[in-house]
Design a protein around this motif. Structure first.
Motif, PDB file in Angstrom:
ATOM      1  N   ASN A 114       0.572 -14.973  -2.537  1.00 45.68           N
ATOM      2  CA  ASN A 114       1.824 -14.351  -2.974  1.00 45.68           C
ATOM      3  C   ASN A 114       1.716 -12.824  -2.914  1.00 45.68           C
ATOM      4  N   PHE A 115       1.290 -12.365  -1.714  1.00 43.81           N
ATOM      5  CA  PHE A 115       0.971 -10.944  -1.540  1.00 43.81           C
ATOM      6  C   PHE A 115       1.830 -10.376  -0.401  1.00 43.81           C
ATOM      7  N   TYR A 116       2.381  -9.198  -0.591  1.00 41.99           N
ATOM      8  CA  TYR A 116       3.169  -8.549   0.467  1.00 41.99           C
ATOM      9  C   TYR A 116       2.541  -7.209   0.828  1.00 41.99           C
ATOM     10  N   ASP A 117       2.785  -6.813   2.074  1.00 38.20           N
ATOM     11  CA  ASP A 117       2.310  -5.511   2.559  1.00 38.20           C
ATOM     12  C   ASP A 117       3.302  -5.014   3.605  1.00 38.20           C
ATOM     13  N   VAL A 118       4.038  -3.961   3.292  1.00 36.09           N
ATOM     14  CA  VAL A 118       4.971  -3.346   4.245  1.00 36.09           C
ATOM     15  C   VAL A 118       4.530  -1.909   4.477  1.00 36.09           C
ATOM     16  N   LYS A 294     -12.466   9.036  24.165  1.00 35.27           N
ATOM     17  CA  LYS A 294     -11.085   8.877  23.715  1.00 35.27           C
ATOM     18  C   LYS A 294     -11.040   9.119  22.211  1.00 35.27           C
ATOM     19  N   LEU A 295     -10.153  10.017  21.823  1.00 35.19           N
ATOM     20  CA  LEU A 295      -9.998  10.353  20.407  1.00 35.19           C
ATOM     21  C   LEU A 295      -8.560  10.064  20.008  1.00 35.19           C
ATOM     22  N   ASN A 296      -8.388   9.141  19.062  1.00 34.22           N
ATOM     23  CA  ASN A 296      -7.068   8.743  18.598  1.00 34.22           C
ATOM     24  C   ASN A 296      -7.002   8.826  17.079  1.00 34.22           C
ATOM     25  N   SER A 297      -5.823   9.034  16.567  1.00 35.39           N
ATOM     26  CA  SER A 297      -5.613   9.065  15.123  1.00 35.39           C
ATOM     27  C   SER A 297      -4.546   8.050  14.752  1.00 35.39           C
ATOM     28  N   PHE A 298      -4.595   7.617  13.486  1.00 36.70           N
ATOM     29  CA  PHE A 298      -3.589   6.678  13.012  1.00 36.70           C
ATOM     30  C   PHE A 298      -3.297   6.957  11.542  1.00 36.70           C
ATOM     31  N   LEU A 299      -2.120   6.537  11.117  1.00 37.24           N
ATOM     32  CA  LEU A 299      -1.698   6.734   9.731  1.00 37.24           C
ATOM     33  C   LEU A 299      -0.816   5.566   9.324  1.00 37.24           C
ATOM     34  N   ASP A 300      -1.160   4.958   8.185  1.00 37.56           N
ATOM     35  CA  ASP A 300      -0.339   3.904   7.593  1.00 37.56           C
ATOM     36  C   ASP A 300       0.233   4.405   6.271  1.00 37.56           C
ATOM     37  N   VAL A 301       1.523   4.256   6.101  1.00 38.16           N
ATOM     38  CA  VAL A 301       2.197   4.601   4.855  1.00 38.16           C
ATOM     39  C   VAL A 301       3.043   3.400   4.446  1.00 38.16           C
ATOM     40  N   GLY A 302       2.771   2.842   3.224  1.00 40.14           N
ATOM     41  CA  GLY A 302       3.524   1.659   2.851  1.00 40.14           C
ATOM     42  C   GLY A 302       3.370   1.291   1.400  1.00 40.14           C
ATOM     43  N   SER A 303       3.621   0.014   1.131  1.00 46.68           N
ATOM     44  CA  SER A 303       3.545  -0.509  -0.233  1.00 46.68           C
ATOM     45  C   SER A 303       2.998  -1.919  -0.164  1.00 46.68           C
ATOM     46  N   GLN A 304       2.126  -2.279  -1.136  1.00 44.69           N
ATOM     47  CA  GLN A 304       1.561  -3.613  -1.178  1.00 44.69           C
ATOM     48  C   GLN A 304       1.296  -4.014  -2.631  1.00 44.69           C
ATOM     49  N   ASP A 305       1.508  -5.296  -2.941  1.00 46.01           N
ATOM     50  CA  ASP A 305       1.252  -5.802  -4.291  1.00 46.01           C
ATOM     51  C   ASP A 305       1.504  -7.308  -4.291  1.00 46.01           C
ATOM     52  N   PHE A 306       1.218  -7.948  -5.460  1.00 56.11           N
ATOM     53  CA  PHE A 306       1.454  -9.373  -5.631  1.00 56.11           C
ATOM     54  C   PHE A 306       2.828  -9.594  -6.261  1.00 56.11           C
ATOM     55  N   ASP A 307       3.393 -10.761  -5.959  1.00 57.44           N
ATOM     56  CA  ASP A 307       4.646 -11.194  -6.581  1.00 57.44           C
ATOM     57  C   ASP A 307       5.792 -10.211  -6.344  1.00 57.44           C
ATOM     58  N   PHE A 308       5.767  -9.536  -5.211  1.00 60.44           N
ATOM     59  CA  PHE A 308       6.828  -8.595  -4.841  1.00 60.44           C
ATOM     60  C   PHE A 308       7.022  -7.487  -5.881  1.00 60.44           C
ATOM     61  N   LYS A 309       5.965  -7.133  -6.545  1.00 61.77           N
ATOM     62  CA  LYS A 309       6.061  -6.062  -7.524  1.00 61.77           C
ATOM     63  C   LYS A 309       6.066  -4.713  -6.828  1.00 61.77           C
ATOM     64  N   VAL A 310       6.844  -3.800  -7.361  1.00 59.09           N
ATOM     65  CA  VAL A 310       6.868  -2.424  -6.874  1.00 59.09           C
ATOM     66  C   VAL A 310       6.725  -1.521  -8.084  1.00 59.09           C
ATOM     67  N   ASN A 311       5.626  -0.788  -8.133  1.00 62.25           N
ATOM     68  CA  ASN A 311       5.379   0.112  -9.259  1.00 62.25           C
ATOM     69  C   ASN A 311       4.645   1.334  -8.748  1.00 62.25           C
ATOM     70  N   ASP A 312       4.141   2.122  -9.691  1.00 56.03           N
ATOM     71  CA  ASP A 312       3.499   3.372  -9.284  1.00 56.03           C
ATOM     72  C   ASP A 312       2.175   3.147  -8.568  1.00 56.03           C
ATOM     73  N   LYS A 313       1.639   1.909  -8.609  1.00 56.88           N
ATOM     74  CA  LYS A 313       0.391   1.622  -7.913  1.00 56.88           C
ATOM     75  C   LYS A 313       0.609   0.950  -6.559  1.00 56.88           C
ATOM     76  N   SER A 314       1.845   0.538  -6.270  1.00 57.20           N
ATOM     77  CA  SER A 314       2.118  -0.163  -5.010  1.00 57.20           C
ATOM     78  C   SER A 314       2.039   0.747  -3.783  1.00 57.20           C
ATOM     79  N   PRO A 315       2.614   1.958  -3.776  1.00 56.24           N
ATOM     80  CA  PRO A 315       2.565   2.801  -2.574  1.00 56.24           C
ATOM     81  C   PRO A 315       1.124   3.198  -2.216  1.00 56.24           C
TER      82      PRO A 315
END
Length: 445
Positions: A114-118, A294-315
């Motif tokens: 029951n985990f999401y990651d966007v 070859k030198l490449n860079s990447f960046l992930d910006v998102g939110s993840q948590d259990f039970d579709f929770k969104v709080n100050d620790k999700s981002p």
């Protein structure tokens, strides 16, 4: 008679008015020819491929989202009961209360349940030699496709000119036969009148009748040749085959100065090969690009948590840089380099061979043009003398001094000379068009 011969001379010596019509037809053909349209599609494809190669230097941003449900599988056993229960028991005894309950050991699934990651996932190439060479190659392939179109256009221009001159030649032949037919019909009338007055025998009348029949048949053949030439020309310019052609009664004249240009450096075939050589050099560079990390860079910006929770620790954000290069590939990259270098040697050899062939083509075309021009000038002179001879024979025949067979011979010489002049004129113009093709002197807009 004088007007007829003057008209024929004007027909064969002319001005540039017909050339103006020809230029208009050429422009029409270059804008409407189906093969050129098809080549233009390939050019557009090359352009989009070039834009695609350029876009690889820009950051790539994608949206990714996942949601997982898990059950069973591997677990991590945490003996929290074994660790904490003795301590809790002692505390309960000391306090005389039951504030610290006994707890069970925990078993935690490794797979998140029951985990999401966007997230937004961005990548950016910092150093990548393959992308640099790929862009150069795509650009040169685009240039090569443009040259390919110019090659076809130049060949089409030559074919249009030749077809146009063939049509003019057939048209002029028709006018010659029409004028000759008028002459032989007049001779037929004269012989019939002389026969009725018992001044000639029936043979002269029969011969004059045969001449009318012969010239009529030749006229019909010339008309068929004109129809075929018109159909071929209309096919080249993408018009209905029976469309009438616009021409002027005065045709173009040969340009002796065209043979002064014998260079072949403007030929698109050579330009295409030189472009192919430049592409090959970039292919060698592409094959050697394994030596550059070859030198490449990447960046992930998102939110993840259990039970579709969104709080100050999700981002969250996740940034990284990757560096990589080949250490060992079994010699694969070196073999690619050697293949590209071998192709380059083949292209250089082809350039030398094609250049010699083009020089030979220009030389042969120039010699053919010179020969045709000599024949044309001789034919013009022959027409002038044949006209004078025919006028003299006709005058003497009317006066009863010359025989009809002598007049007939003078007439045949005149017709033959006029036809030969007509053939020589347009043969010279056709050879001129071939020189324009050989030295690429015709300017394609």
């Amino acid at each position: 008679m004088k007007k007829i011969f003057s008209f024929l001379l004007l027909l064969c010596t002319g001005s540039t008015y017909a050339q103006t019509h020809l230029e208009q037809y050429i422009n029409t053909a270059l804008n409407s020819n189906e093969t050129i349209r098809q080549q233009q599609f390939f050019l557009d494809k090359s352009l989009w491929a070039l834009k695609e190669a350029k876009s690889l230097f820009l950051p790539n941003v994608a949206f990714n989202g996942t949601y997982t449900l898990a059950g069973g599988g591997r677990t991590v056993d945490i003996p929290v009961g074994d660790l904490m229960n003795p301590i809790y028991k002692t505390l309960n005894q000391l306090t005389g209360a039951n504030n610290f309950p006994q707890i069970q050991n925990q078993s935690v699934l490794l797979n998140p349940n029951n985990f999401y990651d966007v997230k937004l996932h961005a990548t950016y190439p910092i150093i990548n030699a393959e992308l640099v060479y790929n862009k150069k190659i795509r650009s040169q392939q685009y240039d090569m496709q443009k040259v390919e179109i110019d090659i076809y256009k130049r060949e089409l221009v030559k074919e249009i000119k030749i077809a146009y001159y063939n049509y003019l030649q057939a048209t002029a032949a028709i006018r010659i036969y029409e004028n000759v037919l008028a002459l032989v019909k007049e001779n037929e009338r004269i012989n019939t009148s002389l026969f009725n007055n018992q001044k000639v025998n029936r043979t002269a009348v029969v011969r004059s009748n045969n001449e009318v029949t012969k010239i009529t048949a030749q006229l019909n053949t010339a008309i068929l040749n004109q129809d075929n030439a018109r159909s071929h020309f209309n096919f080249l310019i993408n018009q209905p085959l029976t469309t009438p052609l616009l021409i002027d009664s005065i045709a173009s004249v040969p340009d002796p100065n065209i043979i002064n240009d014998t260079a072949v450096n403007k030929r698109e075939e050579l330009i295409k090969l030189h472009t192919a050589s430049a592409i090959n050099k970039n292919l060698i560079g592409l094959a050697n690009s394994y030596k550059i990390p070859k030198l490449n860079s990447f960046l992930d910006v998102g939110s993840q948590d259990f039970d579709f929770k969104v709080n100050d620790k999700s981002p969250y954000y996740f940034f990284g840089v990757s560096l990589g290069f080949d250490i060992f590939s079994g010699g694969k990259n070196k073999y690619k380099v050697k293949q590209a270098k071998t192709d380059g040697k083949a292209i250089e050899s082809q350039i030398s061979n094609i250049e010699q062939q083009l020089k030979l083509q220009v030389s042969i075309a120039a010699n053919s043009f010179n020969a045709a021009l000599v024949n044309y000038n001789a034919a013009v002179s022959q027409v002038a003398s044949s006209e004078k001879n025919y006028k003299d024979e006709l005058r003497m025949y009317k006066e009863g001094i010359a025989l009809y067979i002598e007049l007939l011979d003078a007439q045949n010489q005149l017709v033959s000379a006029q036809l030969q002049e007509n053939i020589s004129l347009y043969d010279t113009l056709i050879k001129q068009a071939e020189i324009e093709r050989a030295n690429a002197s015709f300017i394609i807009q």
